[in-house]
Design a protein around this motif. Structure first.
Motif, PDB file in Angstrom:
ATOM      1  N   LEU A 264      -3.976  -6.206  -0.383  1.00 14.46           N
ATOM      2  CA  LEU A 264      -5.243  -6.884  -0.111  1.00 14.46           C
ATOM      3  C   LEU A 264      -5.931  -7.395  -1.369  1.00 14.46           C
ATOM      4  O   LEU A 264      -6.864  -8.206  -1.266  1.00 14.46           O
ATOM      5  N   GLN A 265      -5.505  -6.957  -2.533  1.00 11.67           N
ATOM      6  CA  GLN A 265      -6.204  -7.309  -3.776  1.00 11.67           C
ATOM      7  C   GLN A 265      -5.907  -8.740  -4.209  1.00 11.67           C
ATOM      8  O   GLN A 265      -4.779  -9.201  -4.149  1.00 11.67           O
ATOM      9  N   ASN A 266      -6.950  -9.428  -4.676  1.00 15.40           N
ATOM     10  CA  ASN A 266      -6.788 -10.778  -5.226  1.00 15.40           C
ATOM     11  C   ASN A 266      -7.075 -10.814  -6.723  1.00 15.40           C
ATOM     12  O   ASN A 266      -7.019 -11.861  -7.353  1.00 15.40           O
ATOM     13  N   PRO A 478      -3.551 -17.440   1.009  1.00 12.78           N
ATOM     14  CA  PRO A 478      -3.544 -17.302  -0.462  1.00 12.78           C
ATOM     15  C   PRO A 478      -4.811 -16.680  -1.026  1.00 12.78           C
ATOM     16  O   PRO A 478      -4.802 -16.129  -2.124  1.00 12.78           O
ATOM     17  N   THR A 479      -5.922 -16.773  -0.290  1.00  7.81           N
ATOM     18  CA  THR A 479      -7.189 -16.211  -0.790  1.00  7.81           C
ATOM     19  C   THR A 479      -7.488 -14.845  -0.166  1.00  7.81           C
ATOM     20  O   THR A 479      -8.640 -14.408  -0.170  1.00  7.81           O
ATOM     21  N   LEU A 480      -6.464 -14.186   0.347  1.00  5.17           N
ATOM     22  CA  LEU A 480      -6.651 -12.874   0.964  1.00  5.17           C
ATOM     23  C   LEU A 480      -7.338 -11.921  -0.009  1.00  5.17           C
ATOM     24  O   LEU A 480      -6.946 -11.797  -1.166  1.00  5.17           O
ATOM     25  N   GLY A 481      -8.361 -11.246   0.474  1.00  2.55           N
ATOM     26  CA  GLY A 481      -9.056 -10.270  -0.342  1.00  2.55           C
ATOM     27  C   GLY A 481     -10.230 -10.803  -1.133  1.00  2.55           C
ATOM     28  O   GLY A 481     -10.838 -10.062  -1.913  1.00  2.55           O
ATOM     29  N   THR A 486     -11.514  -8.029   4.369  1.00  8.59           N
ATOM     30  CA  THR A 486     -10.396  -7.751   3.463  1.00  8.59           C
ATOM     31  C   THR A 486     -10.879  -7.494   2.043  1.00  8.59           C
ATOM     32  O   THR A 486     -10.278  -6.699   1.311  1.00  8.59           O
ATOM     33  N   ALA A 487     -11.968  -8.174   1.639  1.00 10.38           N
ATOM     34  CA  ALA A 487     -12.521  -7.928   0.299  1.00 10.38           C
ATOM     35  C   ALA A 487     -13.084  -6.515   0.207  1.00 10.38           C
ATOM     36  O   ALA A 487     -12.915  -5.831  -0.808  1.00 10.38           O
ATOM     37  N   ALA A 488     -13.752  -6.065   1.259  1.00  8.73           N
ATOM     38  CA  ALA A 488     -14.294  -4.695   1.263  1.00  8.73           C
ATOM     39  C   ALA A 488     -13.165  -3.676   1.268  1.00  8.73           C
ATOM     40  O   ALA A 488     -13.208  -2.672   0.549  1.00  8.73           O
ATOM     41  N   ALA A 489     -12.125  -3.938   2.054  1.00  8.44           N
ATOM     42  CA  ALA A 489     -11.010  -2.994   2.124  1.00  8.44           C
ATOM     43  C   ALA A 489     -10.184  -2.982   0.848  1.00  8.44           C
ATOM     44  O   ALA A 489      -9.533  -1.975   0.538  1.00  8.44           O
ATOM     45  N   SER A 490     -10.200  -4.099   0.104  1.00  7.22           N
ATOM     46  CA  SER A 490      -9.397  -4.163  -1.119  1.00  7.22           C
ATOM     47  C   SER A 490      -9.927  -3.239  -2.215  1.00  7.22           C
ATOM     48  O   SER A 490      -9.230  -2.997  -3.199  1.00  7.22           O
ATOM     49  N   ASP A 491     -11.159  -2.762  -2.057  1.00  3.55           N
ATOM     50  CA  ASP A 491     -11.713  -1.807  -3.021  1.00  3.55           C
ATOM     51  C   ASP A 491     -11.396  -0.393  -2.556  1.00  3.55           C
ATOM     52  O   ASP A 491     -12.255   0.372  -2.144  1.00  3.55           O
TER      53      ASP A 491
END
Length: 622
Positions: A264-266, A478-481, A486-491
């Motif tokens: 999930l990390q970008n 391509p902008t996942l996370g 997804t941005a919240a879960a990537s942390d």
């Protein structure tokens, strides 16, 4: 520290010095391994520092300076010139502290090295201290790992209480409560250093440091220390009931959570940080399964591909002006860096014929004897690793046809360290050759686990699925996370927020309550009297004045006195040392020049006088 105190010098000078120091360290480690070196330093009858090399620690002792040499040289050629001397010196000290951790043969020596690498990590993460967020991130990482270090202190005290010694050998003799405290205290400390759940979030905050620091920290020093120490002590720690199961659970949960977080990390560096937690989780699983040698082999192989990936992420992030993967796509402008990164990425993905694929398969073989579920869970972690590695490589170094950006490409000197590490990654591919792998296992005094062809085929299928999943995410998302859920879960799947709610806020509330009691009930007077009565309030106020406030006043007075002394004598001392040294050198030079008369009979007299002096010294010694 001498290098750090000297301040900033030219990149060539610092690079040469770093290579000389770390190359010398590698040579000394090689000589120590060849001679089966041991050492001890006696402090007292009860306390002594001991060092020795087992097959496992010998392998890691060679790996640490080898990886550090390439990384620190890269730092001298790439990182910002301002503060480069300090950065180089502390990175070398960091490496030395890790070497002390590796060679330690007792918990007291281990604690000294453990504390040294912890302090160095704080200084390195906070290197760019003018940005206030960097020192805050360094402090966050330091406090998080320090909390885990309490386990190692408890283990040391318990071992000494039970055996009267800190020696590792005493751990195997423990029983009952002392055995439990030592085993799980060391496991707690190792998990915090290795970024295992629930300590994983500090690795993201550690990304505030330069990329070279991240490479050294994740590949060969602080984080690696956590996996190393439980592998080193596994024969004794595994005797404690529940230790092996706990190690497997911690490692497996972290491997899967880190894998999902990485997918999930970008942010390029955070993706790699999540992958470090995940792969060290694999090592914890191998230790819990009873194969510490396999864990150390994966640790060494992991260092060869993780260090170059962090260096390439730093080069790409500096070139693109951002660590966002979807903003990079630098394959067209940085093809050499992209190619070297691809070599390391194959190792991280666990694909044959990379050494990372071999060591990951050995971990799967190591857990086969437990049944089917644990190997499949490790395979799932391997699939996630293949997926986030594919995302990293394709987004960071894919080709962009309309690329008209003004990008400063790193020169050849900046890519030397990356190239050396990529070459080491290629070298580990030889482990797929069975006779070589078996010979290495014999050197490490271990036996390679036996696995079934069915499990190998299934594992490779998981890897292939992970690669295809990564390609799909790059093309479709391509902008996942970068935003939304997804941005919240990537942390780290919301773990930092959970820590804030369950740990930080209660402790902060407790501190505020204590301050309110002090200010309102003790110092305020009437309110305190109304709450506790006149005698109770007077007693508490007297204790507060004599114990708490007096201590603060004494500290302030000492600080004021020290400032006055520094103001009076500090400048004189700081100026007097270099000026006095210069005057003494000049005086000696003038006196020595007087001896250069050019008359041969004077020189003969000097020689005869020297011979007489040597004879007199020898006669006195006899």
């Amino acid at each position: 520290m001498f290098i750090a105190v000297m301040g900033d010098r030219s990149r060539g000078w610092l690079g040469g010095l770093a290579v000389a120091v770390l190359g010398g360290t590698f040579v000394l480690a090689l000589a120590a391994v060849a001679q089966e070196w041991t050492a001890y330093l006696i402090w007292s009858d009860a306390l002594r520092l001991t060092a020795s090399l087992t097959p496992i620690s010998a392998a890691v002792a060679l790996m640490v300076p080898a990886i550090a040499l390439a990384v620190v040289f890269h730092a001298t050629q790439h990182e910002q010139a301002h503060g480069l001397g300090r950065l180089t010196g502390i990175m070398i000290l960091f490496t030395g502290g890790m070497e002390l951790v590796v060679v330690a043969d007792d918990l007291l020596t281990l604690l000294i090295g453990w504390e040294l690498i912890g302090a160095c990590s704080w200084a390195l993460i906070s290197h760019k201290w003018r940005d206030i967020e960097n020192p805050r991130s360094g402090l966050y990482a330091f406090v998080m790992t320090r909390f885990g270090d309490l386990g190692l202190f408890a283990a040391a005290m318990a071992l000494y209480s039970a055996t009267g010694s800190f020696d590792y050998a005493g751990i195997a003799t423990l029983e009952g409560t002392f055995q439990w405290i030592v085993a799980f205290g060391i496991l707690l400390s190792a998990a915090s250093k290795a970024g295992q759940v629930p300590f994983s979030p500090w690795l993201f905050r550690a990304m505030a440091g330069p990329s070279s620091v991240s490479a050294l920290l994740h590949a060969a020093t602080l984080v690696a220390a956590g996996a190393y120490i439980i592998a080193r002590l596994e024969p004794s720690l595994s005797l404690a009931p529940g230790f092996s199961v706990a190690a497997i659970l911690i490692g497996l949960i972290t491997a899967l959570a880190g894998g999902v977080t990485g997918v999930l990390q970008n942010h390029a560096k955070r993706l790699l940080a999540a992958s470090t937690s995940a792969h060290l989780g694999f090592m914890f699983v191998a230790v819990g399964a009873g194969y510490p040698g396999i864990a150390v082999l994966h640790l060494i192989v992991h260092a060869t591909f993780k260090a170059p990936l962090f260096l390439s992420a730093g080069l790409a992030g500096d070139a693109a002006g951002s660590y966002r993967l979807d903003k990079m796509m630098l394959g067209q402008t940085m093809p050499i860096v992209g190619g070297l990164t691809a070599i390391a990425a194959v190792g991280l993905a666990g694909m044959p014929p990379a050494g990372g694929g071999w060591s990951k398969e050995e971990i799967i073989k190591a857990v086969e004897h437990t049944g089917y579920w644990l190997p499949i869970a490790v395979m799932l972690g391997g699939a996630l690793s293949a997926a986030y590695t594919t995302r990293f490589l394709l987004l960071a170094f894919s080709w962009r046809g309309d690329d008209e950006r003004s990008i400063e490409v790193p020169d050849r000197v900046e890519t030397i360290g990356l190239g050396i590490l990529a070459a080491l990654t290629l070298t580990t591919s030889l482990l797929w050759y069975p006779p070589l792998a078996e010979a290495l296992a014999a050197l490490l005094a271990m036996t390679l686990p036996k696995g079934s062809p069915l499990m190998l085929g299934l594992s490779l299928a998981f890897v292939a699925a992970g690669v295809l999943g990564g390609v799909y995410l790059v093309r479709r998302h391509p902008t996942l996370g970068t935003s939304g859920a997804t941005a919240a879960a990537s942390d780290w799947l919301g773990l930092p927020k959970l820590i804030t709610i369950d740990v930080v806020r209660p402790i902060d509330a407790l501190a505020r309550t204590a301050a309110w009691i002090d200010d309102t009930l003790i110092d305020a007077g009437p309110r305190g009297v109304a709450f506790m009565g006149r005698k109770g309030a007077a007693f508490i106020a007297e204790v507060d004045n004599r114990v708490v406030d007096q201590g603060i006043r004494n500290t302030a007075a000492f600080g004021d006195w020290l400032a006055q002394v520094s103001d009076r004598f500090g400048e004189t001392i700081s100026d007097g040392i270099p000026e006095g040294s210069a005057r003494l050198t000049g005086m000696l030079g003038r006196d020595i020049r007087r001896l250069q008369t050019g008359l041969s009979h004077h020189y003969y007299a000097y020689i005869i006088g020297g011979v007489i002096a040597v004879i007199a010294i020898l006669a006195a010694g006899a």
